[in-house]
Design an enzyme around this catalytic site. Structure first.
Site, mmCIF file in Angstrom:
data_model
loop_
_atom_site.group_PDB
_atom_site.id
_atom_site.type_symbol
_atom_site.label_atom_id
_atom_site.label_comp_id
_atom_site.label_asym_id
_atom_site.label_seq_id
_atom_site.Cartn_x
_atom_site.Cartn_y
_atom_site.Cartn_z
ATOM 1 N N LYS A 219 0.666 -3.586 40.539
ATOM 2 C CA LYS A 219 -0.165 -4.044 39.418
ATOM 3 C C LYS A 219 -1.636 -4.087 39.832
ATOM 4 C CE LYS A 219 -0.636 -8.542 38.847
ATOM 5 N NZ LYS A 219 -1.976 -9.145 38.921
ATOM 6 N N ASN A 220 -1.913 -4.616 41.024
ATOM 7 C CA ASN A 220 -3.303 -4.821 41.434
ATOM 8 C C ASN A 220 -4.016 -3.556 41.885
ATOM 9 O OD1 ASN A 220 -3.039 -7.419 40.677
ATOM 10 N ND2 ASN A 220 -2.802 -8.246 42.739
ATOM 11 N N ARG B 70 -7.692 -11.927 33.476
ATOM 12 C CA ARG B 70 -9.025 -11.945 34.077
ATOM 13 C C ARG B 70 -9.454 -10.567 34.541
ATOM 14 N NH1 ARG B 70 -10.667 -16.258 35.955
ATOM 15 N NH2 ARG B 70 -11.896 -15.144 37.449
ATOM 16 N N CYS C 131 -8.458 -20.467 35.949
ATOM 17 C CA CYS C 131 -7.034 -20.297 35.663
ATOM 18 C C CYS C 131 -6.252 -21.283 36.522
ATOM 19 C CB CYS C 131 -6.595 -18.851 35.887
ATOM 20 S SG CYS C 131 -6.224 -18.455 37.589
ATOM 21 N N ARG D 135 -12.205 -19.623 39.920
ATOM 22 C CA ARG D 135 -12.332 -18.158 39.991
ATOM 23 C C ARG D 135 -13.591 -17.615 39.310
ATOM 24 N NH1 ARG D 135 -6.575 -15.370 39.094
ATOM 25 N NH2 ARG D 135 -7.584 -13.730 40.299
ATOM 26 N N ASP E 256 -0.983 -14.106 47.664
ATOM 27 C CA ASP E 256 -0.001 -13.798 46.617
ATOM 28 C C ASP E 256 1.439 -13.889 47.103
ATOM 29 O OD1 ASP E 256 -2.026 -11.221 44.970
ATOM 30 O OD2 ASP E 256 -2.169 -13.395 45.027
ATOM 31 N N ARG F 20 4.065 -10.631 33.748
ATOM 32 C CA ARG F 20 2.730 -10.048 33.888
ATOM 33 C C ARG F 20 2.658 -9.082 35.063
ATOM 34 N NH1 ARG F 20 -2.167 -13.940 33.974
ATOM 35 N NH2 ARG F 20 -3.031 -11.847 34.257
HETATM 36 C C1 EPZ Z 1 -7.376 -10.386 43.322
HETATM 37 O O1 EPZ Z 1 -7.974 -11.360 42.475
HETATM 38 C C2 EPZ Z 1 -5.935 -10.242 42.830
HETATM 39 N N1 EPZ Z 1 -5.945 -9.809 41.445
HETATM 40 C C3 EPZ Z 1 -5.224 -11.591 42.960
HETATM 41 O O2 EPZ Z 1 -3.849 -11.401 42.602
HETATM 42 C C4 EPZ Z 1 -5.261 -12.047 44.403
HETATM 43 O O3 EPZ Z 1 -4.714 -13.334 44.501
HETATM 44 C C5 EPZ Z 1 -6.722 -12.090 44.895
HETATM 45 O O4 EPZ Z 1 -7.360 -10.824 44.690
HETATM 46 C C6 EPZ Z 1 -6.811 -12.415 46.376
HETATM 47 O O5 EPZ Z 1 -6.072 -11.538 47.133
HETATM 48 C C7 EPZ Z 1 -6.162 -8.490 41.182
HETATM 49 O O6 EPZ Z 1 -6.360 -7.658 42.040
HETATM 50 C C8 EPZ Z 1 -6.141 -8.105 39.732
HETATM 51 P P1 EPZ Z 1 -10.969 -12.576 44.730
HETATM 52 P P2 EPZ Z 1 -9.572 -11.570 42.493
HETATM 53 O O7 EPZ Z 1 -12.190 -12.201 43.952
HETATM 54 O O8 EPZ Z 1 -10.238 -10.292 42.792
HETATM 55 C C9 EPZ Z 1 -13.747 -16.443 45.056
HETATM 56 C C10 EPZ Z 1 -1.804 -11.850 41.529
HETATM 57 O O9 EPZ Z 1 -1.018 -12.803 41.712
HETATM 58 N N2 EPZ Z 1 -14.739 -15.666 44.282
HETATM 59 O O10 EPZ Z 1 -10.655 -11.776 45.926
HETATM 60 O O11 EPZ Z 1 -9.920 -12.281 41.242
HETATM 61 C C11 EPZ Z 1 -12.483 -16.745 44.246
HETATM 62 O O12 EPZ Z 1 -12.642 -17.862 43.432
HETATM 63 C C12 EPZ Z 1 -3.326 -12.125 41.481
HETATM 64 O O13 EPZ Z 1 -1.461 -10.675 41.399
HETATM 65 C C13 EPZ Z 1 -15.970 -16.234 44.030
HETATM 66 O O14 EPZ Z 1 -16.250 -17.359 44.430
HETATM 67 O O15 EPZ Z 1 -9.718 -12.563 43.729
HETATM 68 C C14 EPZ Z 1 -11.439 -16.924 45.350
HETATM 69 O O16 EPZ Z 1 -11.514 -18.213 45.847
HETATM 70 C C15 EPZ Z 1 -3.640 -13.578 41.446
HETATM 71 N N3 EPZ Z 1 -16.871 -15.502 43.300
HETATM 72 C C16 EPZ Z 1 -11.897 -15.903 46.398
HETATM 73 O O17 EPZ Z 1 -13.275 -15.637 46.139
HETATM 74 C C17 EPZ Z 1 -16.604 -14.223 42.852
HETATM 75 O O18 EPZ Z 1 -17.456 -13.603 42.197
HETATM 76 C C18 EPZ Z 1 -11.125 -14.589 46.389
HETATM 77 O O19 EPZ Z 1 -11.055 -14.128 45.079
HETATM 78 C C19 EPZ Z 1 -15.343 -13.673 43.131
HETATM 79 C C20 EPZ Z 1 -14.428 -14.408 43.856
#
Ligand code: EPZ
Length: 438
Positions: A22-23, A93, A117, A122, A309, A401
Site C-alpha cells: 500500500k505504501n 492522509r 489521526c 502528524r 508499522d 485500508r
Molecule cells: C508513512 O507515513 C507511512 N504511510 C506510515 O504507515 C508509517 O507509519 C510512517 O511513514 C513511518 O514509517 C505511508 O507511507 C502512506 P512520516 P508518513 O512523515 O509519511 C513527523 C501505515 O500503517 N513529521 O515518516 O505520514 C510525524 O509526525 C501507515 O501503513 C513531522 O513532524 O510518516 C512522525 O512523528 C501509518 N512533520 C514522524 O515525523 C512532517 O512534515 C514520521 O512521520 C512530517 C512528519
C-alpha cells in the site's frame, strides 16, 4: 459497519501470498500526475486506500482504467482540478502526496491540511518547508494548503535537509524536484523500500533520481516526464504480520510473493524472540514456532530499523512470550491505542509515555474489542487468533485500508474468522469471503 468474529486456538498451517505494498502504491499512483502520458501499475493491493487514491485521481480529472483487479492504467493528460478536498484527505492522509506532483507540473495545488489521526498529530510542516525551499509560495487558507510555483511556473532545485526523517515528505519532495529547474539534494531522506520503488518508477518515466535508499538523494530536474509501466513491490508489513500470525498461533506458514530483504530488521527481531524463520528463496519465507518465545526489548525507528508499522503486531506477540518486554515507540507519539484493547483480552501491559511494558506469557480470552487504526486492528486480529473463545473486532474498516481480504487469507490457512455485517434490520450477517472492501 463490518466486524470480525474470531474463534481462537487454531494453529495456522499452509501457504499465504503477499499483496503489493500500500505504501508504495499510493505515491506511485500520485506520480502519474507528473505526466500527460499513461502510467501502468501492476500488483496494486485491492485495499480501501487504493480505491480512495483512485477516486482522488479521477476527481482531479485523470482517467484510471482497470484491465484487471490489481492493474491500473492512469492517464493524467486532462487534469483540470488542482484540489484534494477535505472529504478525501480526512479519510486518507496520503492524499497529500498529490501536492508535489500538482505543484511541479501545473505550478499550483490546493490540498486540505490533514488533521491529526489516532496515532499522532502528524503535521506536514516538513513537506511545506521543502516546497518553500523549492521556491513555492505556501499559504494556509480555511484549512487548505494553497501552493503556487514561482512566476516562471517551475520550481527551482536546491538543497534541503529534513529535520526529521519523513517518508511521504521525502516522496513529495522527490516528485516535486523531478520537474524542477536544476538539481535538488535531499539530506536525511527516508530510506524505506517504498521510497526506492517510487524512484524506480520515476526514473522509468524519464526522471533523474540518484541515491534512493540512502540518506542523500539527488534529483536532476527535467523539462517533462513520460509514461511507464511498473510493478509495485510486495508489502513488507503484511509479510511481517503473517510471520507473527504463524508464531502466535504455534503454526507454520509458507509466505510467498514477498521480499525478505525488505524486512530484515523484523526477521532479526522475531528470530531473537525465538520464531524460526527460513528464507526459502528470494520471494518466499517459511515461519514457524517450535519452542516457547522469549520477551525482547524493541525500539521502533525509521528504515532500516524496526518499523513502527509492526509495533502493534509485535506487542500482541509479546503477550505470549516469557518475561517482560519493553517496547519504545519513537516514531509516533500516540501509537499504543491497541494496548488497552489487548488488556481487555487479559494482556498484562503497562504504559509509560513512549514505553510499553508487556509481561507474558498470558492466556488471552476472547472479548469484543475496538480497532482504532490500521496496524492496531492487525494486532487485535492476531490476539483473537490465540485467545480462548470468541472475539468480536469492531471497525474493521481500518484493516481494510491496508490489508487485502485478510480474513480470506487467514481462513485459507486454518483460522476460524468471519466477517460480519450489520443488516438493515440490525442483525449481524456473515459476509461471503470475497466481497470485502465495500
Ligand atoms: C508513512 O507515513 C507511512 N504511510 C506510515 O504507515 C508509517 O507509519 C510512517 O511513514 C513511518 O514509517 C505511508 O507511507 C502512506 P512520516 P508518513 O512523515 O509519511 C513527523 C501505515 O500503517 N513529521 O515518516 O505520514 C510525524 O509526525 C501507515 O501503513 C513531522 O513532524 O510518516 C512522525 O512523528 C501509518 N512533520 C514522524 O515525523 C512532517 O512534515 C514520521 O512521520 C512530517 C512528519
Amino acid at each position: 459497519m463490518d466486524k470480525f468474529l474470531i474463534r481462537g486456538g487454531n494453529p495456522l498451517k499452509g501457504t499465504v501470498s503477499i499483496s503489493g505494498a500500500k505504501n508504495s502504491a499510493l505515491p506511485c499512483m500520485a506520480a502519474a500526475l507528473l505526466t500527460p502520458e499513461t502510467v501502468i501499475l501492476h500488483n496494486l493491493p485491492y485495499a480501501r486506500d487504493i480505491i480512495t487514491q483512485r477516486r482522488l485521481l479521477e476527481d482531479l480529472g485523470a482517467t484510471v482504467l482497470t484491465p484487471e483487479l490489481r492493474t491500473h492504467k492512469i492517464n493524467a493528460s486532462h487534469v483540470e482540478v488542482f484540489e484534494a478536498p477535505y472529504e478525501l484527505v480526512k479519510t486518507m492522509r496520503a492524499s497529500v502526496l498529490a501536492l508535489g506532483p500538482l505543484l511541479a507540473r501545473f505550478g499550483k495545488a490546493k490540498v486540505s491540511l490533514p488533521g491529526g489521526c489516532a496515532i499522532g498529530t502528524r503535521p506536514i510542516d516538513l513537506h511545506l518547508a521543502g516546497f518553500e525551499k523549492l521556491g513555492a509560495e505556501i499559504r494556509l487558507e480555511a484549512g487548505n494548503v494553497v501552493a503556487r510555483a514561482p512566476q516562471s511556473g517551475r520550481l527551482i532545485g536546491t538543497e534541503i535537509r529534513f529535520e526529521k526523517v519523513t517518508v511521504t515528505g521525502t516522496e513529495n519532495l522527490i516528485m516535486a524536484a523531478s520537474l524542477a529547474k536544476g538539481k535538488t539534494i535531499l539530506h536525511n531522506a527516508a530510506r524505506e523500500p517504498e521510497v526506492i520503488d517510487l524512484c524506480e518508477l520515476l526514473n522509468r518515466m524519464g526522471a533523474r533520481v540518484r541515491g534512493a535508499g540512502t540518506e542523500t538523494i539527488e534529483i536532476e530536474g527535467v523539462q517533462a516526464l513520460g509514461g511507464a509501466e511498473h510493478t509495485i513491490i510486495p508489502d513488507r508489513i503484511e509479510t511481517g504480520t503473517f510471520i507473527v500470525a504463524a508464531a502466535i498461533t504455534g503454526g507454520e506458514l509458507e509466505i510467498k510473493d514477498c521480499r525478505p530483504e525488505h524486512l530484515q530488521s523484523v526477521i532479526d527481531k522475531l528470530t531473537e524472540v525465538g520464531v524460526e524463520i527460513e528464507e526459502v528463496n528470494s520471494s518466499t519465507l517459511a515461519a514457524r514456532k517450535r519452542k516457547p518465545l522469549r520477551s525482547c526489548e524493541l525500539n521502533t525507528a525509521p528504515y532500516p530499523e524496526f518499523p513502527t508499522d509492526m509495533q502493534a503486531q509485535y506487542m500482541a506477540l509479546m503477550t505470549q512470550s516469557e518475561g517482560r518486554s519493553v517496547i519504545a515507540e519513537t516514531v509516533f507519539e500516540n501509537r499504543f491505542m491497541h494496548a488497552s484493547e489487548l488488556q481487555r483480552m487479559g494482556a498484562r501491559i503497562t504504559l509509560d509515555g513512549h514505553h510499553a511494558m508487556v509481561d507474558g506469557p498470558t492466556p488471552l480470552a476472547g472479548a469484543p474489542v475496538l480497532a482504532s487504526d490500521l496496524r492496531a486492528s492487525a494486532s487485535l486480529v492476531l490476539a483473537g487468533l490465540v485467545a480462548d473463545g470468541e472475539s468480536i473486532i469492531h471497525r474493521v474498516y481500518h484493516i481494510d485500508r491496508g490489508y487485502e481480504r485478510i480474513e480470506a487469507k487467514l481462513r485459507a490457512v486454518g483460522a476460524d474468522i468471519e466477517r460480519l455485517r450489520e443488516s438493515v434490520t440490525g442483525t449481524l450477517e456473515q459476509v461471503p469471503g470475497d466481497v470485502a472492501v465495500a
